[in-house]
Scaffold this active site. Structure first.
Site, PDB file in Angstrom:
ATOM      1  N   LYS C  76       0.859  -1.186   0.000  1.00  0.00           N
ATOM      2  CA  LYS C  76       0.000   0.000   0.000  1.00  0.00           C
ATOM      3  C   LYS C  76       0.894   1.235   0.000  1.00  0.00           C
ATOM      4  O   LYS C  76       1.910   1.273   0.702  1.00  0.00           O
ATOM      5  CB  LYS C  76      -0.899  -0.018   1.247  1.00  0.00           C
ATOM      6  CG  LYS C  76      -1.930   1.108   1.272  1.00  0.00           C
ATOM      7  CD  LYS C  76      -2.875   0.997   2.470  1.00  0.00           C
ATOM      8  CE  LYS C  76      -3.922   2.104   2.468  1.00  0.00           C
ATOM      9  NZ  LYS C  76      -4.864   1.998   3.599  1.00  0.00           N
ATOM     10  N   SER C 151      -9.888   2.240   2.702  1.00  0.00           N
ATOM     11  CA  SER C 151      -8.941   2.923   1.850  1.00  0.00           C
ATOM     12  C   SER C 151      -7.924   2.028   1.145  1.00  0.00           C
ATOM     13  O   SER C 151      -7.314   2.454   0.176  1.00  0.00           O
ATOM     14  CB  SER C 151      -8.186   3.948   2.696  1.00  0.00           C
ATOM     15  OG  SER C 151      -7.366   3.286   3.636  1.00  0.00           O
ATOM     16  N   SER C 175     -10.338  -0.073   6.866  1.00  0.00           N
ATOM     17  CA  SER C 175      -9.666   0.071   5.570  1.00  0.00           C
ATOM     18  C   SER C 175      -8.968  -1.168   5.029  1.00  0.00           C
ATOM     19  O   SER C 175      -8.553  -1.186   3.879  1.00  0.00           O
ATOM     20  CB  SER C 175      -8.664   1.226   5.620  1.00  0.00           C
ATOM     21  OG  SER C 175      -9.339   2.458   5.541  1.00  0.00           O
TER      22      SER C 175
END
Lengths: 95, 476, 484
Positions: C76, C151, C175
C-alpha cells in the site's frame, strides 16, 4: 449544529488551508452535515466516564539516552522544495 | 503606588546526549540541519520515543524543589504553524505535567527570605532556529535544535520586583546546574526565560493585564527588560491608556520592548493528548532511587561549608553560587589543606581574573590542583602571599607550575637569618637619621625599615623574620 | 502460476519448479496488461522487483531462503520505502521519494519478499471507496462499475485480480476489512500495537494498524508472521512474543462460542448480505461452533465517536505537510501564511480538507469538551461493550459491510452516507481489537465478507477460525471473470 460561511473560513484559517471562495458553500453544507452526524454523541450521558485516549493500557516505554543517528542532511534535503546552504528556505519570518 | 507583579517561565535545556524523542545528537554548534534526523524533521511516518534521561532529570528537579512528581504524566500536542516547528505541533505537557507545586526560597536585599511558588515544570521539545540574514529576502531554517529536551519551569506570579525575578532566576539556574540536568549556558540558549509582567495599584486584588516578554537570555537583561516594561505600562496607564495582552520582545541594543507582530494573532493551540506517546508512569521505588542519588543542593552545601570549613555566611554564599565553583573550592581545599586560604583565593584572585577575562570557573586557566600547589608554597613559607599573586598571574599566562615559576624566577623566600641580617645591617648603616628617630621613640619608622629590607630583597625576605630582626637590631 | 497460494509458490520456488524472477515477471506482466482497467497500482517498481527476485533466487541456491523468500507482494502506498515514491494517494506527496524504510518494509525485505509496486488508496487513507485518490479511482475486478472499497482499495483489487499474491493494507476504521469484503479476499487488521506503525504515514495514530491482505487465511497468516513484532521505533508497539500464525490453522473449532451482536443485524443491513452471513454462520454451527446472542449497546454511537477521534488526530498529524521540508509547495508564496495555506489547499483533496477542518473544529477552544472529550468517553463505553462480550464468547461475527460494493460515484457527493458504510468495522479500531474479513458469498455477483472479531492478541485464533471455514467452503477460491 450548522456552520455558516464565516465559521468555515475561520476554521480553514486555523487549519492552515486555502479554500476557494466558490467552494465555501459546498464545504459549509458538508461540514454541517458531518457535525449533525457527530451531534448524536450528545444523546448519551457520559458524566464521570474516564476518557480513553488509547486502546492500550500500557505505560510509555523509555529509550536509552544514546546518539544513534548520523548526519543524513543530503538525503533528507533531496525531497525538500527549497534549500540553500543546508537550510530550508521559507518566505521571510517577521518577528 | 504601583505594585509590580512578575511570573517567570524558565526554559532549561536538559543536558542529555540525544534528543527528547529521537537518537539525534544535542551537541551545540553543528552545521545546519546535520543533527536533524527523520524524527526531528517530522518526515511522514516517523514516531517519537521518549528519552529515559529526560524523565530522570525532570523527576530530580521536582524532588529538589519539594514538588509533587506525578506518578502519571501525559504528553500533549500544542498545535500551531511556524517554520521552526517541523510537525506543525510541539510535543509538550499540558493537563498532566511531570512536576507540580514546588517552592524556591530567594533572599531579598534586606536579607529576608521569600518563598516563590513553582506552579509546575513540564517536559517539551525545543523548536529549530530561523536565520534571517542573507537569503534574498527569505528566511533559512535550521532544525538542529528541534527536539532538544526542555524543562519549562513555570512560577506563580509571586515576584514583586525585577530584582526578585533575577534572584529567583539565579536560584533556579544554580539548582539545575547543581543537579547536573542543565549546563546553564545562557549564551547558547540552554537557559532562557519569558517574563509575564503586569502592574496594579498598591492594594488592588486583581492582577493587571500582563505582557509576556519573550526569550530573555541573561540575568542582566531580565532586570532591564522588566524595569523598562514596567515603566512602559505605568506610562500608558497614567496617560489614561490600557495595557494590551500581548507578546513582546526585549531589544537589548535599544533597551526597549516591542510587540511581536508575528505572534499577535490570538492562538488556539488545540492541545490534546499525543496519541503517539503513552502516559509516563513512575513508581515510588523509582522516585526513591532518584532521591537517593540526588547531589548535594546549594542550601545543604552552604550549610556544610559554614560548619566544615568555618566560612563566613557571605563567603559560603559566593562559593556555592554554582556547583562548578563549589567543586573548584573543595578541590582546592583538598589540594592545599587550608580552607580559609582556599576561600580567600577563590573569592579574590581567581574570581577577579575570571571576571576580567569574562570566563566561567569551568574555563579557568589554572586547575584547583595547580593552584593548590601554589598555596602550599605560601603555607610552607617558600613564598609570601604577595609574591604568590605574581606567581598566580604567571601560572595563568601558562608559564608552568608554581614550583617551576618560583624556581625559574628565583622567588624563593629568604629565610636564612644570616642573609636577612646582612641586608638589615646595610640598611641601618645607610640610614643613621631614621635609626635616631626610631630610637627616640618614633615607632612608625619601623615600617620604613621593613619596606627598605623588602625592597632590597626583592620581596623575598620573610616578613616575619624581617620584623623580628629589625626590632632586635634597632633596640637602643 | 498466479493462481497458486503462497505455500504452493513457496514450495515451487524451493523445489526449483520456477524461479522468483520468472514468478515476478508473471505478475509484472499481469499488472501491465490488466491494471489499465483497475488502476490498482500507483507505482510499479519493475526494475527493483526483478533485482530483488534475482537476490531471492540466489538465496534459494545458497540455502538461506525462508518461507516468503522470492514471493511477490504489493505494498500500500502509505508505507515509506527508501528511494521509492511514497504518495499516500495524495498530490501533496506526488514527488516524495521516501528517504527511509517503514519497519514493515524492512521486515518484509528481510523475509526476502519481492515488492512489485505501490498500490492505490484513498488519499491519506481517508475514504471507504478509493474514489478519494489523486491518482484516480480504483475499480473492483468483480464489476468495473463498482468501487473496491477503501482505503486499501488498490491492495484489495490487486489481490482479487491476482495481480499480486498478497498485499499490505492499513486499517483505521475498516480500511483492510471493508475492501477485502467488497473484493472477495481475506484481510486481517491485527490488535493495535501488533504491527509497527513506524514509516506508515499516519492518519489517526490511536486507530491505525497495518495488516495482511491475501486470498486465504493461510496466506494472510504467513504474511502476518513477517509483518508482526515489536519495534523500538514505535512507542505504541507491544513487546510481546509473536506466535507462528500458521501453527494453529488446522485446529478444530469444535465448541467455539460465536457472539452474534443484535446491533449488527438491525436496520441498515442489506437483506442479501444478511442471508449470506446467516448461511456462513450456519456453516460454523455445522463445524461444531455455537452461536450466542450478544449485545453491543453503544454500537450506534461508534460512527460519530470514530469520526471525531479520527478527524481530530488527522488534523494534527497532517500539519507537517506545510511545503517546507517535503511535499507540495505552492508557486511563489508571497508570505508565510500564503505558503502554508496554498501549499496545503492545493496539495490536499476535498475529503482530506473536510476531515482536517472538522478535526480542527473539534479540538478548538470552546468545542473540545463537547466533541473530542465526549468522543473519548464514548470510546471507553464502546470498548467496554466488547470487553464484556468477550467474557461470554470467544469471537464475534457479523457482516463486514452493510452492503456489497456500491457503484462508483454513488456516494461520492455525500460524505455522511459514505461514513455509514464503516458502521460494522470502526468500533474494532476504537477498542484496538483484531478483526478479519473473509469471503462468504455473493449478492448480485458482488462479494460479501464475513467479519470475525477477536479478543486482544487473538490473531492466531481468528486465522484458525477463518482457515477452517475456508477448508469447508470455496468462496475464497472464486476469481473475478477475466482475471483467472
Amino acid at each position: 449544529m450548522s456552520l455558516d460561511a464565516d465559521e468555515v473560513a475561520r476554521i480553514a484559517h486555523l487549519a492552515g488551508l486555502a479554500i476557494d471562495e466558490a467552494d465555501i458553500p459546498e464545504y459549509t453544507t458538508n461540514l454541517s452535515n458531518i457535525l449533525e452526524l457527530v451531534e448524536q454523541m450528545s444523546s448519551v450521558d457520559t458524566a464521570g466516564i474516564e476518557p480513553m485516549a488509547h486502546p492500550l493500557e500500557l505505560p510509555q516505554r523509555l529509550r536509552e539516552d544514546k546518539v544513534t543517528e548520523t548526519d543524513q542532511r543530503e538525503l533528507f534535503q533531496k525531497c525538500a522544495p527549497k534549500v540553500e546552504r543546508g537550510l530550508y528556505l521559507v518566505p521571510q519570518v517577521i518577528e | 503606588m504601583w505594585e509590580v507583579v512578575i511570573g517567570l517561565e524558565i526554559h532549561a535545556q536538559l543536558a542529555t546526549e540525544s534528543k527528547i524523542f529521537s537518537g539525534a545528537s544535542t551537541a551545540y554548534g553543528a552545521a545546519p540541519n546535520t543533527q536533524a534526523c527523520a524524527v526531528d524533521l517530522g518526515l511522514p511516518g516517523v514516531l517519537p520515543v521518549l528519552n529515559k534521561e529526560v524523565v530522570r532529570m525532570a523527576a530530580s528537579f521536582g524532588l529538589a524543589i519539594g514538588a509533587n512528581v506525578s506518578r502519571r504524566s501525559v504528553f500533549a500536542r500544542k498545535n500551531y504553524f511556524y517554520p521552526d516547528l517541523p510537525k506543525g505541533y510541539q510535543i509538550s505537557q499540558f493537563e498532566l505535567p511531570i512536576v507540580e507545586r514546588g517552592n524556591i526560597d530567594i533572599e531579598l536585599e534586606d536579607g529576608a527570605i521569600k518563598s516563590i511558588g513553582v506552579t509546575r515544570a513540564h517536559l517539551e521539545e525545543d523548536a529549530g532556529k530561523s536565520l534571517h540574514e542573507d537569503f534574498q529576502g527569505m528566511t533559512g531554517i535550521d532544525l538542529n535544535r528541534a527536539g532538544t529536551p526542555l524543562l519549562e519551569i513555570v512560577s506563580e506570579p509571586d515576584m514583586r520586583s525585577a530584582k526578585e525575578a533575577v534572584a529567583y532566576m539565579k536560584k533556579i539556574h544554580s539548582l539545575v546546574t547543581y543537579l547536573g540536568i542543565c549546563d546553564g549556558n545562557m549564551q547558547e540558549g540552554s537557559f532562557r526565560c519569558d517574563a509575564n509582567v503586569s502592574v496594579r495599584p498598591q492594594g488592588q486584588q486583581e492582577f493587571g493585564t500582563r505582557a509576556e516578554l519573550k526569550n530573555i537570555n541573561s540575568f542582566r537583561f531580565v532586570e532591564r527588560a522588566i524595569n523598562i516594561e514596567v515603566e512602559r505600562q505605568i506610562d500608558i496607564i497614567e496617560g489614561g491608556g490600557e495595557i494590551v495582552q500581548e507578546t513582546r520582545l526585549y531589544d537589548a541594543d535599544k533597551n526597549e520592548t516591542r510587540s511581536m507582530r508575528s505572534k499577535e494573532e490570538a492562538n488556539d493551540y488545540r492541545y490534546f493528548p499525543d496519541p503517539d506517546l503513552l502516559p509516563v508512569e513512575l513508581t515510588d521505588a523509582y522516585l526513591r532511587g532518584i532521591e537517593a542519588t540526588l547531589p548535594e543542593l546549594p542550601e545543604q552545601k552552604k550549610a556544610r561549608f559554614i560548619t566544615d570549613y568555618s566560612l563566613k555566611q557571605g563567603d559560603a554564599d559566593v562559593l556555592t553560587a554554582s556547583r562548578a565553583l563549589a567543586d573548584f573550592f573543595e578541590s582546592l581545599v583538598e589540594a592545599s589543606g587550608d580552607a580559609k586560604l582556599a576561600a580567600n583565593w577563590v573569592i579574590g584572585s581567581v574570581a577577579s581574573m575570571l571576571n576580567k577575562e569574562n570566563l566561567d570557573i569551568t574555563d579557568s586557566k589554572i586547575s584547583a590542583e595547580q593552584l593548590g600547589g601554589l598555596l602550599q608554597r605560601v603555607i610552607d613559607n617558600t613564598i609570601s602571599g604577595k609574591i604568590a599573586k605574581d606567581v598566580f598571574e604567571a601560572m595563568w599566562q601558562g608559564e608552568g607550575s608554581a614550583d617551576a615559576i618560583i624556581e625559574s624566577r628565583g622567588l624563593k623566600q629568604i629565610t636564612d637569618s644570616g642573609a636577612i641580617e646582612k641586608i638589615i645591617d646595610d640598611i641601618i648603616a645607610a640610614n643613621p637619621d631614621q635609626v635616631e628617630q626610631f630610637r627616640a621613640g618614633k615607632d612608625k619608622v619601623l615600617g620604613f625599615f621593613v619596606g627598605q629590607v623588602m625592597k632590597a630583597s626583592a620581596g623575598k625576605a620573610n616578613p616575619g623574620q624581617v620584623n623580628q630582626l629589625l626590632k632586635q637590631k634597632l633596640a637602643p | 502460476m498466479h493462481d497458486k497460494n503462497v505455500a504452493e509458490l513457496s514450495a515451487g520456488l524451493k523445489n526449483g519448479d520456477f524461479s522468483s524472477e520468472e514468478l515476478t515477471r508473471v505478475y509484472l506482466n499481469r499488472i501491465e496488461s490488466l491494471d489499465k482497467d483497475l488502476n490498482s497500482f500507483i507505482s510499479v517498481t519493475a526494475e527493483q522487483a526483478l533485482a530483488a527476485a534475482r537476490i531471492a533466487d540466489q538465496q534459494y541456491k545458497s540455502g538461506t531462503a525462508g518461507p516468503l523468500t522470492g514471493i511477490p507482494i504489493a505494498q500500500k502506498d502509505i508505507f515509506c520505502i527508501q528511494g521509492v515514491r511514497t504518495s499516500c494517494g495524495s498530490k501533496m506527496l506526488a514527488n516524495f521519494i521516501a528517504p527511509y524504510d517503514a519497519t514493515v518494509v524492512t521486515r518484509l525485505n528481510e523475509a526476502g519478499m519481492v515488492m512489485l509496486g505501490k498500490t492505490n488508496m484513498d488519499e491519506f487513507a481517508m475514504g471507504s471507496s478509493n474514489e478519494n485518490s489523486f491518482y484516480g479511482a480504483v475499480k473492483n475486478p468483480w464489476d468495473l462499475l463498482a468501487v473496491p472499497g477503501g482505503s486499501s482499495g488498490g491492495s484489495a483489487s490487486a489481490v482479487a485480480a491476482q495481480l499480486a499474491p498478497v498485499a499490505t493494507g492499513t486499517d483505521t476504521g475498516g480500511s483492510i476489512r471493508q475492501p477485502a469484503s467488497l473484493c472477495g479476499i481475506t484481510g486481517l487488521k491485527p490488535t493495535y500495537g501488533r504491527v509497527s506503525r513506524y514509516g506508515m504515514i499516519a492518519f489517526a495514530s490511536s486507530l491505525d494498524q497495518g495488516g495482511p491482505m491475501a486470498r486465504s487465511a493461510e496466506d494472510a497468516a504467513m504474511l502476518l508472521n513477517a509483518m508482526a513484532g515489536f519495534d523500538h521505533h514505535d512507542s505504541t508497539s507491544v513487546d510481546r512474543e509473536v506466535p507462528d500464525y500458521t501453527g494453529n490453522l488446522d485446529q478444530s473449532i469444535e465448541g467455539l462460542r460465536i457472539g452474534i451482536p443484535a446491533e449488527f443485524f438491525a436496520e441498515g443491513l442489506d437483506d442479501g448480505v444478511a442471508s449470506v452471513i446467516q448461511a456462513a454462520l450456519q456453516e460454523y454451527e455445522k463445524m461444531g461452533a455455537s452461536l450466542v446472542d450478544i449485545s453491543l449497546p453503544n454500537s450506534g454511537l461508534s460512527i460519530p465517536t470514530y469520526y471525531v477521534v479520527a478527524m481530530a488526530e488527522c488534523s494534527s498529524n497532517l500539519s507537517r505537510f506545510d511545503g517546507v521540508r517535503f511535499g507540495h509547495r505552492c508557486e511563489d508564496p508571497v508570505d508565510l501564511e500564503d505558503l502554508y495555506k496554498r501549499s496545503r489547499g492545493e496539495g490536499f483533496g476535498a475529503e482530506v480538507k473536510r476531515r482536517i477542518m472538522i478535526g480542527t473544529y473539534a479540538l478548538s477552544a470552546g468545542y473540545y469538551d463537547a466533541y473530542y472529550l465526549k468522543a473519548q468517553q464514548l470510546r471507553h463505553l464502546i470498548s467496554d461493550d466488547y470487553k464484556k462480550a468477550f467474557e461470554q464468547v470467544d469471537v464475534i461475527m457479523g457482516p463486514t459491510a452493510p452492503s456489497v460494493a456500491f457503484d462508483i460515484g454513488e456516494k461520492s457527493d455525500d460524505p455522511v452516507s459514505m461514513y455509514l458504510s464503516d458502521i460494522y468495522t470502526i468500533a474494532v479500531n476504537l477498542a484496538g481489537l483484531p478483526g478479519m474479513s473473509i469471503p462468504a458469498g455473493f449478492v448480485d455477483n458482488r462479494p460479501v465478507g464475513l467479519q470475525i472479531i477477536g479478543n486482544y492478541f487473538d490473531e492466531s485464533r481468528l486465522l484458525n477460525i477463518a482457515h477452517q471455514f475456508q477448508c469447508e467452503t470455496n468462496w475464497h477460491k472464486q476469481v473475478p471473470p477475466g482475471y483467472e
